[in-house]
Write an enzyme that holds these catalytic residues in place. Sequence first.
Site, mmCIF file in Angstrom:
data_model
loop_
_atom_site.group_PDB
_atom_site.id
_atom_site.type_symbol
_atom_site.label_atom_id
_atom_site.label_comp_id
_atom_site.label_asym_id
_atom_site.label_seq_id
_atom_site.Cartn_x
_atom_site.Cartn_y
_atom_site.Cartn_z
ATOM 1 N N SER A 12 0.833 -1.206 0.000
ATOM 2 C CA SER A 12 0.000 0.000 0.000
ATOM 3 C C SER A 12 0.863 1.249 0.000
ATOM 4 C CB SER A 12 -0.906 0.022 1.227
ATOM 5 O OG SER A 12 -1.497 1.303 1.321
ATOM 6 N N HIS A 37 -1.063 -1.278 -4.237
ATOM 7 C CA HIS A 37 -2.373 -0.973 -3.666
ATOM 8 C C HIS A 37 -2.460 0.531 -3.428
ATOM 9 C CE1 HIS A 37 -5.979 -2.178 -1.318
ATOM 10 N NE2 HIS A 37 -5.629 -1.221 -0.466
ATOM 11 N N ASP A 39 -4.766 3.444 -1.846
ATOM 12 C CA ASP A 39 -5.860 3.723 -0.925
ATOM 13 C C ASP A 39 -6.389 5.134 -1.127
ATOM 14 O OD1 ASP A 39 -6.146 1.355 0.765
ATOM 15 O OD2 ASP A 39 -4.081 1.758 1.357
ATOM 16 N N MET A 41 -8.952 7.945 -0.198
ATOM 17 C CA MET A 41 -9.813 8.327 0.937
ATOM 18 C C MET A 41 -10.311 9.755 0.745
ATOM 19 S SD MET A 41 -7.416 6.908 3.976
ATOM 20 C CE MET A 41 -6.840 5.218 4.031
ATOM 21 N N HIS A 70 -8.231 0.918 -4.224
ATOM 22 C CA HIS A 70 -9.223 0.695 -3.168
ATOM 23 C C HIS A 70 -9.910 2.027 -2.872
ATOM 24 C CE1 HIS A 70 -9.756 -0.416 1.424
ATOM 25 N NE2 HIS A 70 -10.909 -0.266 0.800
ATOM 26 N N MET A 72 -12.127 4.235 -0.876
ATOM 27 C CA MET A 72 -12.826 4.485 0.396
ATOM 28 C C MET A 72 -13.473 5.855 0.273
ATOM 29 S SD MET A 72 -9.874 2.974 2.840
ATOM 30 C CE MET A 72 -8.691 3.041 1.511
ATOM 31 N N MET A 141 -11.719 -6.443 4.807
ATOM 32 C CA MET A 141 -10.961 -5.473 5.609
ATOM 33 C C MET A 141 -10.640 -6.096 6.969
ATOM 34 S SD MET A 141 -10.345 -2.878 3.755
ATOM 35 C CE MET A 141 -9.440 -2.027 5.063
ATOM 36 N N ASP A 179 -6.609 -6.746 3.956
ATOM 37 C CA ASP A 179 -6.020 -5.410 4.003
ATOM 38 C C ASP A 179 -6.114 -4.866 5.431
ATOM 39 O OD1 ASP A 179 -5.225 -2.795 3.548
ATOM 40 O OD2 ASP A 179 -6.905 -2.300 2.232
HETATM 41 C C1 DX5 Z 1 -6.577 1.119 5.592
HETATM 42 C C2 DX5 Z 1 -6.026 0.903 4.198
HETATM 43 C C3 DX5 Z 1 -4.886 -0.040 4.149
HETATM 44 C C4 DX5 Z 1 -3.658 0.425 4.877
HETATM 45 C C5 DX5 Z 1 -2.890 -0.776 5.299
HETATM 46 O O1 DX5 Z 1 -7.574 2.050 5.520
HETATM 47 O O2 DX5 Z 1 -7.058 0.376 3.368
HETATM 48 O O3 DX5 Z 1 -4.561 -0.399 2.819
HETATM 49 O O4 DX5 Z 1 -2.853 1.254 4.106
HETATM 50 O O5 DX5 Z 1 -1.833 -0.353 6.101
HETATM 51 P P1 DX5 Z 1 -1.082 -1.312 7.115
HETATM 52 O O6 DX5 Z 1 -0.522 -2.450 6.308
HETATM 53 O O7 DX5 Z 1 -0.030 -0.432 7.683
HETATM 54 O O8 DX5 Z 1 -2.087 -1.792 8.107
HETATM 55 ZN ZN ZN Z 2 -6.621 -0.535 1.265
#
Ligand code: DX5
Ligand code: ZN
Length: 222
Positions: A12, A37, A39, A41, A70, A72, A141, A179
């Site tokens: 990620s 990956h 993320d 947000m 991903h 969010m 998740m 994840d």
């Molecule tokens: C959480 C994200 C993850 C996050 C994982 O909201 O979707 O992808 O970056 O990070 P680690 O591996 O540090 O838990």
């Molecule tokens: Zn993620």
Amino acid sequence: MANFEEIIISPSLLAADFGHVADDTTRVINAGADWIHLDVMDGNFVDNISFGPAMIEAVHATNDIFLDVHLMISRPDHYLPRFIEAGADLITVHVESNHDVADTLKRIRKAGVRAGITLNPATDISEVEPYLEMIDLLLVMTVVPGFGGQSFMAEMMPKVEQAARWRNERRLDYHIEVDGGIGPETAKIAAAAGANVFVAGSAIFGAPDMRAAVEAIRSARS
Ligand code: DX5
Ligand code: ZN
């Protein structure tokens, strides 16, 4: 058919150094990453703001690696065309977001992009059941989404097991991704439950030896 025996490591980028994203991306690819990956947000669906399509486009412009996006965000249906245009190879949407889930998944596939669905820890696995034939990946998740560096929730493993059971019983075709809080030890737990795609942020970008960290997670199912 996807190969569910294959272990896929998807670091990620949220855990990268945002001052050196291009360098960190190259480093993690050289360290053996299979996918990246991303993320996304929006500060509304989750309590954090990360980056948008411009980041996906920048990563896409500098290398050929498979981009695992991903979302969010509250309105994935509205922003979808921009992520497709930016070069996403797989787009995963939350079942809890405010959209017509089936329609969003159809639009992703129609654009030639792989479609994924995901659910928060508080959401029952039955919520994703209506969409199993429309997906290439089911993401379970293992933390409450929003931030990297949280602890893995082993109590989500029954969802992974159920996803694997459905796939087997109904002869369906999707990867199972986990994840949140994934490292060598937790990857083993998730692999035993049936996961084959491992997202890891801090365990890879925070490791002194990135290649060793990727390999340690990859050996989860050996
Ligand atoms: C959480 C994200 C993850 C996050 C994982 O909201 O979707 O992808 O970056 O990070 P680690 O591996 O540090 O838990
Ligand atoms: Zn993620």
